[in-house]
Write a protein that holds these residues in place. Structure first.
Motif, PDB file in Angstrom:
ATOM      1  N   LYS A 136      -3.518  -6.551  -2.601  1.00 62.13           N
ATOM      2  CA  LYS A 136      -3.129  -5.215  -2.128  1.00 62.13           C
ATOM      3  C   LYS A 136      -4.265  -4.279  -2.464  1.00 62.13           C
ATOM      4  CE  LYS A 136       1.835  -4.823  -2.641  1.00 62.13           C
ATOM      5  NZ  LYS A 136       2.845  -4.015  -3.309  1.00 62.13           N
ATOM      6  N   ILE A 137      -4.812  -3.643  -1.454  1.00 60.11           N
ATOM      7  CA  ILE A 137      -5.873  -2.657  -1.727  1.00 60.11           C
ATOM      8  C   ILE A 137      -5.362  -1.292  -1.284  1.00 60.11           C
ATOM      9  CG2 ILE A 137      -8.266  -2.003  -1.303  1.00 60.11           C
ATOM     10  CD1 ILE A 137      -8.955  -4.920  -1.008  1.00 60.11           C
ATOM     11  N   HIS A 138      -5.405  -0.348  -2.204  1.00 64.73           N
ATOM     12  CA  HIS A 138      -4.884   0.994  -1.947  1.00 64.73           C
ATOM     13  C   HIS A 138      -6.048   1.930  -1.631  1.00 64.73           C
ATOM     14  CE1 HIS A 138      -1.391  -0.770  -3.810  1.00 64.73           C
ATOM     15  NE2 HIS A 138      -2.026  -0.906  -4.956  1.00 64.73           N
ATOM     16  N   VAL A 139      -5.957   2.640  -0.502  1.00 66.02           N
ATOM     17  CA  VAL A 139      -7.019   3.606  -0.165  1.00 66.02           C
ATOM     18  C   VAL A 139      -6.402   4.994  -0.034  1.00 66.02           C
ATOM     19  CG1 VAL A 139      -8.443   1.906   1.056  1.00 66.02           C
ATOM     20  CG2 VAL A 139      -6.772   3.259   2.338  1.00 66.02           C
ATOM     21  N   ARG A 140      -7.272   5.980  -0.074  1.00 65.51           N
ATOM     22  CA  ARG A 140      -6.804   7.342   0.186  1.00 65.51           C
ATOM     23  C   ARG A 140      -6.469   7.417   1.657  1.00 65.51           C
ATOM     24  NH1 ARG A 140      -7.959  12.477  -2.433  1.00 65.51           N
ATOM     25  NH2 ARG A 140      -6.972  13.955  -1.045  1.00 65.51           N
ATOM     26  N   GLU A 141      -5.272   7.837   1.984  1.00 66.42           N
ATOM     27  CA  GLU A 141      -4.824   7.827   3.381  1.00 66.42           C
ATOM     28  C   GLU A 141      -5.786   8.622   4.255  1.00 66.42           C
ATOM     29  OE1 GLU A 141      -0.724   8.803   3.947  1.00 66.42           O
ATOM     30  OE2 GLU A 141      -0.762   7.599   5.784  1.00 66.42           O
ATOM     31  N   GLY A 142      -6.104   8.078   5.421  1.00 66.25           N
ATOM     32  CA  GLY A 142      -7.001   8.762   6.347  1.00 66.25           C
ATOM     33  C   GLY A 142      -8.460   8.474   6.052  1.00 66.25           C
ATOM     34  N   SER A 143      -8.749   7.645   5.040  1.00 70.15           N
ATOM     35  CA  SER A 143     -10.137   7.291   4.725  1.00 70.15           C
ATOM     36  C   SER A 143     -10.156   5.821   4.288  1.00 70.15           C
ATOM     37  CB  SER A 143     -10.674   8.159   3.589  1.00 70.15           C
ATOM     38  OG  SER A 143     -10.202   7.672   2.350  1.00 70.15           O
ATOM     39  N   ASP A 144     -11.350   5.318   3.984  1.00 71.88           N
ATOM     40  CA  ASP A 144     -11.388   3.939   3.459  1.00 71.88           C
ATOM     41  C   ASP A 144     -11.758   3.950   1.979  1.00 71.88           C
ATOM     42  OD1 ASP A 144     -14.122   4.436   3.500  1.00 71.88           O
ATOM     43  OD2 ASP A 144     -14.624   2.428   4.223  1.00 71.88           O
ATOM     44  N   ARG A 145     -11.640   5.115   1.325  1.00 74.30           N
ATOM     45  CA  ARG A 145     -11.994   5.199  -0.104  1.00 74.30           C
ATOM     46  C   ARG A 145     -10.978   4.431  -0.939  1.00 74.30           C
ATOM     47  NH1 ARG A 145     -11.865   8.257  -4.815  1.00 74.30           N
ATOM     48  NH2 ARG A 145     -10.474   9.928  -4.152  1.00 74.30           N
ATOM     49  N   ILE A 146     -11.504   3.422  -1.664  1.00 75.13           N
ATOM     50  CA  ILE A 146     -10.598   2.560  -2.421  1.00 75.13           C
ATOM     51  C   ILE A 146     -10.172   3.265  -3.705  1.00 75.13           C
ATOM     52  CG2 ILE A 146     -10.345   0.329  -3.579  1.00 75.13           C
ATOM     53  CD1 ILE A 146     -12.548  -0.740  -1.707  1.00 75.13           C
ATOM     54  N   LEU A 147      -8.861   3.346  -3.884  1.00 77.06           N
ATOM     55  CA  LEU A 147      -8.325   3.968  -5.104  1.00 77.06           C
ATOM     56  C   LEU A 147      -8.041   2.912  -6.165  1.00 77.06           C
ATOM     57  CD1 LEU A 147      -5.708   6.300  -3.365  1.00 77.06           C
ATOM     58  CD2 LEU A 147      -7.906   7.001  -4.332  1.00 77.06           C
ATOM     59  N   GLY A 148      -7.580   1.751  -5.698  1.00 79.25           N
ATOM     60  CA  GLY A 148      -7.226   0.703  -6.659  1.00 79.25           C
ATOM     61  C   GLY A 148      -6.796  -0.549  -5.926  1.00 79.25           C
ATOM     62  N   ALA A 149      -6.555  -1.594  -6.683  1.00 80.29           N
ATOM     63  CA  ALA A 149      -6.119  -2.853  -6.068  1.00 80.29           C
ATOM     64  C   ALA A 149      -5.358  -3.680  -7.084  1.00 80.29           C
ATOM     65  CB  ALA A 149      -7.327  -3.643  -5.570  1.00 80.29           C
ATOM     66  N   THR A 150      -4.419  -4.450  -6.585  1.00 81.34           N
ATOM     67  CA  THR A 150      -3.747  -5.457  -7.408  1.00 81.34           C
ATOM     68  C   THR A 150      -3.850  -6.784  -6.671  1.00 81.34           C
ATOM     69  OG1 THR A 150      -2.188  -3.918  -8.420  1.00 81.34           O
ATOM     70  CG2 THR A 150      -1.527  -6.214  -8.379  1.00 81.34           C
ATOM     71  N   VAL A 151      -4.246  -7.815  -7.393  1.00 85.11           N
ATOM     72  CA  VAL A 151      -4.308  -9.151  -6.802  1.00 85.11           C
ATOM     73  C   VAL A 151      -3.415 -10.062  -7.631  1.00 85.11           C
ATOM     74  CG1 VAL A 151      -5.775 -11.102  -6.180  1.00 85.11           C
ATOM     75  CG2 VAL A 151      -6.685  -8.774  -6.020  1.00 85.11           C
ATOM     76  N   VAL A 152      -2.519 -10.747  -6.961  1.00 90.53           N
ATOM     77  CA  VAL A 152      -1.690 -11.772  -7.608  1.00 90.53           C
ATOM     78  C   VAL A 152      -2.056 -13.081  -6.922  1.00 90.53           C
ATOM     79  CG1 VAL A 152       0.651 -12.554  -8.120  1.00 90.53           C
ATOM     80  CG2 VAL A 152       0.159 -10.102  -7.965  1.00 90.53           C
ATOM     81  N   ALA A 153      -2.699 -13.973  -7.657  1.00 91.34           N
ATOM     82  CA  ALA A 153      -3.180 -15.220  -7.061  1.00 91.34           C
ATOM     83  C   ALA A 153      -3.628 -16.134  -8.196  1.00 91.34           C
ATOM     84  CB  ALA A 153      -4.358 -14.953  -6.127  1.00 91.34           C
ATOM     85  N   PRO A 198      -2.586  11.122  -1.294  1.00 91.34           N
ATOM     86  CA  PRO A 198      -1.829  10.290  -0.355  1.00 91.34           C
ATOM     87  C   PRO A 198      -2.426   8.876  -0.300  1.00 91.34           C
ATOM     88  CG  PRO A 198      -3.169  11.887   0.828  1.00 91.34           C
ATOM     89  CD  PRO A 198      -3.389  12.144  -0.629  1.00 91.34           C
ATOM     90  N   VAL A 199      -1.579   7.858  -0.307  1.00 89.92           N
ATOM     91  CA  VAL A 199      -2.050   6.473  -0.425  1.00 89.92           C
ATOM     92  C   VAL A 199      -1.636   5.658   0.780  1.00 89.92           C
ATOM     93  CG1 VAL A 199      -1.937   4.381  -1.853  1.00 89.92           C
ATOM     94  CG2 VAL A 199      -1.656   6.605  -2.916  1.00 89.92           C
ATOM     95  N   LYS A 200      -2.563   4.804   1.244  1.00 90.78           N
ATOM     96  CA  LYS A 200      -2.207   3.796   2.251  1.00 90.78           C
ATOM     97  C   LYS A 200      -2.604   2.445   1.673  1.00 90.78           C
ATOM     98  CE  LYS A 200      -1.915   2.315   6.756  1.00 90.78           C
ATOM     99  NZ  LYS A 200      -0.633   1.698   6.857  1.00 90.78           N
ATOM    100  N   THR A 201      -1.720   1.470   1.791  1.00 90.55           N
ATOM    101  CA  THR A 201      -1.974   0.160   1.177  1.00 90.55           C
ATOM    102  C   THR A 201      -2.185  -0.911   2.242  1.00 90.55           C
ATOM    103  OG1 THR A 201      -0.668   0.739  -0.761  1.00 90.55           O
ATOM    104  CG2 THR A 201      -0.978  -1.612  -0.346  1.00 90.55           C
TER     105      THR A 201
END
Ligand SMILES: Cc1cc2nc3c(=O)[nH]c(=O)nc-3n(C[C@H](O)[C@H](O)[C@H](O)COP(=O)(O)OP(=O)(O)OC[C@H]3O[C@@H](n4cnc5c(N)ncnc54)[C@H](O)[C@@H]3O)c2cc1C
Length: 509
Positions: free
Chosen positions: A426-443, A401-404
């Protein structure tokens, strides 16, 4: 049909190119005479081969390095170095055209000087090649051979009439541009990354085939340097692997800058007429014909596996490259592979990282694993698009499960001051935790910004900890911290809020 060049690009001869060749493939180089068995024979002196040879030699190993073309491989000669050098000049012209938005005037008779941009590129390429010159490598105790390498059996490599015996070998032969199977294209003539940096005149009208990182970077740079560019992509979006909103921002930026964007468009035939190249493009059954001066393809890269005698050495491979296990060992346990010849993600930094793994595993019985690498990447368009870790779609496919947490660049002070507000973190974490799954940066500087997230994933830091990192004000990387802050705010439960309010009320007494 794909092809493999036996030499790197035949550069136009100016002083810089002559100096580059002197450093990267000296014309009168005398190959050494092999003396006993090598700890490691490395085939290919691109980023992977150079890293492995240098690391192994610095640890005391007896090392041979074999190169058929130019030291530095694709990266220095026909890849990242020349492409990012011309992208820099392209950005200069973009900024000049945008001068009014910065309180300045657009220079009169603004005209991109393509010839000088390419000359600057050649100077940079030559300068960066010096650190990896043949002389420098030999002075590090590495036996450097020029010539086409081929396995003579399970523990020998043949090069230029010499037989090199090895305990361990590394195949780091890289990849070459894949040629799209478009009728008439080869006959009409086209450029790819091995030939496009030879250009000294900007094509007036240019067709770029392929909307992956290479095609998008090329289309934008040539457009800003004065070409009328048509970019044809046979899918609904550019950068098919990236998040859709990232690809959409890029598509809009390309169109705004004047690139003629043709999505869902297949180039089905090419022919030459007079001095022009005519290309038939189809979209949803309709065919249009465009006339251009030049065609550049950027449709992918195929591994250099031909002519290496891999069968004789017992090394399995297919069209995707040499087959390796998680320790980068091939089907011959004494032979390893690293870099573009065996990896799905073909980058300079992955080539180098895998070469380091090979040195530890092959020479010191290490057990390092490819699957443990945390690999970021970046497309160097404007804005840049950088990514690390999982995409939400991949996480969901794996049942995670992912939270962004999203921060828009127009909310980052430095991005506003710089007039570079397009994009997001955008930083994606496992929902219910702060464990980072991945990120995309457009800048504008996404390639620099992603490093903080890569470090966090690598060291097991959560998004909560990223909120504690102090960034100098004003920097665009504050967008990363702001995503951490956004996460932290969600941890402020109503119970904590009530307890804090009660404490503050009490402490006022
Ligand atoms: C246009 C372009 C832009 C790029 N931009 C970036 C970027 O911005 N960032 C990034 O990370 N990556 C970028 N890349 C990818 C990067 O260049 C490659 O991933 C990297 O060079 C791979 O390194 P390598 O050592 O595996 O192979 P290579 O660099 O291809 O080196 C392999 C070497 O092996 C030699 N060789 C092959 N066969 C033999 C043989 N039989 N005998 C002897 N020698 C042999 C070749 O001559 C070559 O020198 C770009 C690539 C291109 C084409």
């Amino acid at each position: 049909m794909s092809r493999e060049r036996t030499k790197a690009a035949a550069f136009p001869v100016d002083r810089n190119d002559v100096d580059l060749m002197r450093a990267a493939h000296p014309p009168h180089w005398m190959n050494p005479t092999p003396d006993g068995r090598y700890n490691l024979v490395v085939i290919g002196a691109g980023p992977a081969g150079l890293t492995a040879a240098r690391d192994a030699a610095s640890l005391g190993a007896k090392v041979a390095l074999v190169e058929r073309g130019l030291i530095g491989g694709a990266c220095v000669n026909v890849g990242g170095v020349p492409s990012k050098s011309i992208i820099r000049t392209a950005r200069l012209y973009a900024d000049m055209r945008d001068a009014e938005n910065f309180g300045g005037d657009v220079p009169e008779r603004l005209h991109a000087d393509f010839e000088r941009a390419m000359m600057r590129m050649r100077q940079i390429r030559q300068r960066l090649s010096r650190a990896d010159s043949a002389v420098a490598i030999a002075s590090e105790g590495i036996d450097l051979y020029f010539g086409e390498a081929r396995f003579g059996g399970a523990d020998t490599v043949e090069v230029a009439g010499r037989t090199l015996h090895f305990r361990k070998a590394l195949v780091a032969t890289g990849a070459h541009p894949s040629a799209p199977a478009i009728p008439g294209l080869a006959e009409a003539g086209y450029l790819d990354n091995e030939s496009m940096f030879d250009l000294t005149q900007c094509p007036e009208r240019l067709l770029v085939i392929g909307g992956g990182p290479l095609g998008c970077e090329t289309a934008q740079a040539f457009c800003l340097l004065g070409a009328k560019v048509i970019l044809a992509q046979n899918e609904p979006m550019f950068l098919p692997g990236e998040e859709r909103d990232a690809a959409q921002i890029l598509s809009d930026a390309l169109a705004r800058e004047g690139v003629e964007v043709r999505l869902n468009t297949e180039v089905v035939a090419v022919r030459r007429e007079g001095g022009k190249k005519l290309a038939d493009l189809t979209r949803e059954g309709d065919t249009t014909t465009i006339s251009v001066d030049e065609i550049i393809t950027g449709v992918g890269r195929s591994p250099n596996v031909g002519g290496l005698g891999l069968e004789e050495a017992g090394v399995a491979y297919d069209a995707d490259g040499i087959k390796v296990d998680d320790h980068l060992r091939t089907t011959n346990t004494h032979i390893y592979a690293a870099g573009d010849v065996c990896l799905e993600y073909k980058f300079t930094h992955t080539a180098e990282a895998t070469a380091r793994i090979v040195v530890r595993n092959a020479l010191f019985r290490g057990h390092e694993r490819l699957s443990e690498l945390v690999v970021p990447w970046c497309t160097y368009t404007d804005p840049e698009i950088a990514h690390v870790g999982l995409y939400p779609i991949e996480a969901r496919r794996d049942g995670i499960p992912v939270k962004t947490y999203t921060v828009l660049m127009h909310d980052v002070a430095r991005a506003v001051m710089d007039g570079e507000e397009e994009g997001f973190v955008k930083i994606h974490v496992r929902e219910g935790s702060d464990r980072i799954l991945g990120a995309t940066v457009v800048a504008s500087h996404a390639g620099e910004m992603i490093n903080a997230v890569t470090l966090a994933i690598r060291s097991g830091m959560g998004l909560h900890a990223l909120a504690d990192v102090i960034h100098p004000f004003p920097t665009q990387a504050q967008g990363i911290k702001m995503a951490g802050d956004a996460y932290r705010r969600t941890r402020l439960t109503s119970l904590r809020r009530r307890l804090a309010a009660r404490w503050l009320a009490w402490s006022r007494r």
